[in-house]
Design an enzyme around this catalytic site. Structure first.
Site, PDB file in Angstrom:
ATOM      1  N   HIS A  28      10.358-101.607-137.388  1.00  0.00           N
ATOM      2  CA  HIS A  28      11.365-102.016-136.412  1.00  0.00           C
ATOM      3  C   HIS A  28      11.676-100.892-135.429  1.00  0.00           C
ATOM      4  O   HIS A  28      12.010-101.146-134.285  1.00  0.00           O
ATOM      5  CB  HIS A  28      12.624-102.538-137.113  1.00  0.00           C
ATOM      6  N   ASP A  68       5.497-109.375-140.297  1.00  0.00           N
ATOM      7  CA  ASP A  68       5.677-109.482-141.746  1.00  0.00           C
ATOM      8  C   ASP A  68       4.515-110.220-142.393  1.00  0.00           C
ATOM      9  O   ASP A  68       4.119-109.889-143.507  1.00  0.00           O
ATOM     10  CB  ASP A  68       7.000-110.187-142.065  1.00  0.00           C
ATOM     11  N   CYS A 126       6.057-115.077-132.773  1.00  0.00           N
ATOM     12  CA  CYS A 126       7.044-114.162-132.195  1.00  0.00           C
ATOM     13  C   CYS A 126       6.870-112.737-132.711  1.00  0.00           C
ATOM     14  O   CYS A 126       7.673-111.865-132.409  1.00  0.00           O
ATOM     15  CB  CYS A 126       8.464-114.655-132.440  1.00  0.00           C
ATOM     16  N   GLU A 175       6.434-116.053-142.336  1.00  0.00           N
ATOM     17  CA  GLU A 175       6.112-114.620-142.380  1.00  0.00           C
ATOM     18  C   GLU A 175       5.621-114.198-143.749  1.00  0.00           C
ATOM     19  O   GLU A 175       5.318-113.033-143.988  1.00  0.00           O
ATOM     20  CB  GLU A 175       7.301-113.721-142.036  1.00  0.00           C
TER      21      GLU A 175
HETATM   22  C1  PEP Z   1       7.817-110.609-137.586  1.00  0.00           C
HETATM   23  O1  PEP Z   1       7.913-110.301-138.774  1.00  0.00           O
HETATM   24  O2  PEP Z   1       6.734-110.753-137.000  1.00  0.00           O
HETATM   25  C2  PEP Z   1       9.037-110.809-136.782  1.00  0.00           C
HETATM   26  C3  PEP Z   1       8.975-111.295-135.571  1.00  0.00           C
HETATM   27  O3  PEP Z   1      10.212-110.432-137.324  1.00  0.00           O
HETATM   28  P1  PEP Z   1      10.642-108.883-137.478  1.00  0.00           P
HETATM   29  O4  PEP Z   1       9.633-108.056-136.739  1.00  0.00           O
HETATM   30  O5  PEP Z   1      12.010-108.740-136.928  1.00  0.00           O
HETATM   31  O6  PEP Z   1      10.589-108.688-138.957  1.00  0.00           O
HETATM   32 MG    MG Z   2       9.837-110.498-139.740  1.00  0.00          MG
END
Ligand code: PEP
Ligand code: MG
Length: 574
Positions: A194, A459, A506, A435
């Site tokens: 993140h 994920d 996403c 995910e």
């Molecule tokens: C992902 O896991 O691809 C996602 C969009 O969520 P995050 O990156 O916030 O875990």
């Molecule tokens: Mg995620």
């Protein structure tokens, strides 16, 4: 001396600027006992370090650049006040005298006793000033240890500040979001952590996993950060500097050219429309979303409202944040993901001790375990749905029973609002994030009970390939082209199609323009990514012919040879 350090490029572009070392509170200091006759000299050494730190801050105060955020001055005043207080500038002298110890040790002891007192303070604002005390102490310690920062250089586009840290948590990164640094480099961190995602959202170059940068680089050294190649050049010579300046200008030019696509509709060569949505962390990111020409917010990572604070944002505060985004997007979809705390994001920025946090009480699991907190968030999202096209997205689903519990809690939240005559969109769409490999394999069952799916590839890759997103020692195993990932993605898209619901990606894959044609060929029609990547992805959409890319992608899905896979991708993008 010029030298180069290699790491993982996590946010593209080139920055040229001066290093600013981000210190850690855990500065190691030695403890030694002084002979009686050495005490007076040690006290004088301490006084000199305090004076040096004070002078440094005062000079900084006088040279605040126009571009610096307005709080910068107030923040320096606060630090000067802390330093001038006798608890820091006088008490350590008494400790040196009483214990006949070195100045560093006396200062650290006094800091620890002050921090303990801070922990007992009720007022959250004052309690949070702990970090300021630590930073002031670090400044004096640096002066004592003989590493005074050089005279500050005024920030300007040419001589800007590059943060050099061992590690930056997502919470740290959010704090930096208010500033205008030129680049970030860290010793640890994976490309889809993140922290890396926030670095990308700041739209500045960033290199992680450099391992020893924090030790090798000195304050105010000239650096070139190449976020594309994952390279940092320290003290570059004239020729290298000139080459990078040229490259920097070329990149700027390319960016300017892409801007022309802002208002173009994202349609393939054969006329199929594609939705390009944006990912955001905070309501203030909406300006950038509109600037990018995105047709919606595909992922609002709502947990960022919960970071860097010691209390939970209440229902009203959340409602205002969600409503602002809904209103500013003027009827375009705004997909609010319910809290995804746990793993590397924690309340107050503090990590909980857990052997495997990514496999622990995270996201929907945490929300189901904390129904009151979840209820407040659901009510806030539902209330905001009255002011725009809000959609609700559940993260990290692994079982249908979790989904059913969450749907039940959504119904409860709706009922409570109805009873109070509070308006909301009764037809609000509810989606689920795919995910976890189990959810991808069972995508059809999830799709039947939801209005849409959204694939979180960050994920999905982490869990499928068993690589911790935050651990740079396994970052080289991150591979979106792994046949297992492609199969899971293709399967999920097909399952959603069969169930007649829309599906988006996403995760970071959606913003990687080298993968746009691949995803289109798999049947993906909705992409959500950081706004900075949107125009490059749009450019790929505009160049794609679906019959052509679909045929090639079918070949890719049948390949398990990595070499062949990369060759096919190169051909697809040629
Ligand atoms: C992902 O896991 O691809 C996602 C969009 O969520 P995050 O990156 O916030 O875990
Ligand atoms: Mg995620």
């Amino acid at each position: 001396m010029s030298f180069t350090i290699h790491g993982t490029g996590v946010s593209g572009g080139i920055a040229i600027g001066f290093a600013h070392l981000v210190s850690h509170a855990t500065l190691e200091v030695a403890h030694y006992v002084l002979p009686k006759e050495g005490v007076a000299t040690e006290v004088a050494r301490f006084d000199a370090a305090v004076a040096a730190a004070r002078a440094e801050m005062e000079t900084l105060r006088e040279h605040i650049p126009h571009s610096a955020p307005s709080e910068f001055g107030a923040f320096l005043d606060l630090h000067l006040m802390i330093l001038n207080d006798s608890t820091l500038s006088k008490v350590p002298r008494q400790i040196i005298q009483a214990q006949q110890c070195n100045a560093e040790w006396a200062l650290k002891q006094q800091m620890e006793s002050l921090l303990e007192q801070f922990d007992e303070i009720e007022d959250s604002y004052l309690r949070e000033r702990k970090a300021d005390v630590i930073q002031v102490v670090e400044r004096v310690l640096k002066a004592l240890l003989g590493h005074p920062s050089r005279a500050p250089v005024a920030l300007s586009p040419e001589q800007s500040c590059i943060l050099v840290a061992r590690d930056l948590s997502p919470a740290d990164m959010m704090l930096f979001k208010q500033h205008q640094f030129a680049a970030f480099i860290t010793d640890v961190g994976g490309a889809t952590s993140h922290s890396a995602i926030i670095a990308r959202s700041l739209n500045i170059p960033s290199v992680m996993a450099l391992h020893h940068a924090r030790q090798l680089i000195r304050e105010q050294e000239l650096l070139i950060v190449d976020g594309e190649q994952g390279v940092v050049i320290v003290n570059p010579d004239r020729q290298v500097l000139a080459e990078y300046k040229l490259r920097q200008n070329q990149l700027d030019l390319e960016k300017q050219k892409l801007k022309r696509l802002k208002s173009a509709r994202a349609t393939t060569l054969d006329g199929v429309p594609v939705e390009l949505h944006a990912n955001i962390e905070l309501p203030q990111d909406v300006g950038q979303v509109r600037e990018s020409g995105a047709t919606g917010v595909g992922l609002f990572r709502s947990e960022f409202l919960f970071l860097n604070r010691s209390d939970l944002p209440g229902e009203d505060e959340q409602f205002l944040a969600y409503r602002t985004v809904a209103e500013e997007m003027r009827g375009r979809p705004v997909t609010i993901r319910t809290l995804d705390l746990g793993a590397d994001k924690h309340l107050g920025g503090v990590s909980r001790l857990s052997a495997n946090p990514a496999l622990g009480l995270r996201a929907i699991r945490l929300c189901l375990a904390e129904p009151q907190m979840f209820h407040a968030q659901l009510r806030a999202i539902l209330r905001a749905s009255h002011y725009g096209k809000v959609r609700l997205l559940l993260p990290m689903l692994s079982t249908l029973s979790e989904l059913q519990q969450a749907l039940h809690l959504i119904e409860n939240a709706k009922r409570s609002l109805r009873e109070e005559d509070v308006p909301f969109d009764p037809a609000i769409e509810v989606g689920g994030m795919i995910e976890i490999p189990a959810a991808a394999l069972a995508a059809q069952a999830f799709a039947r009970q939801l209005d849409f799916l959204s694939v979180g590839t960050n994920d999905l890759i982490q869990y499928t390939l068993a690589i911790d997103r935050t651990d740079d020692t396994v970052a080289h195993l991150y591979d979106p082209l792994h046949p297992a990932i492609l199969q899971l993605l293709a399967h999920t898209i097909k399952a959603a199609d069969r169930a007649g619901v829309s599906v988006s990606v996403c995760g970071e894959m959606a913003g990687d323009a080298t993968l746009t044609k691949l995803l289109l060929g798999m049947g993906l029609r909705v992409f959500s990514m950081h706004p900075a990547h949107l125009l490059a992805v749009k450019q790929q959409v505009l160049k794609s012919s679906l019959p052509e890319v679909s045929g090639m992608v079918q070949k890719m899905l049948k390949t398990d040879d990595p070499e062949k896979m990369r060759a096919l991708l190169a051909k697809l993008n040629a």
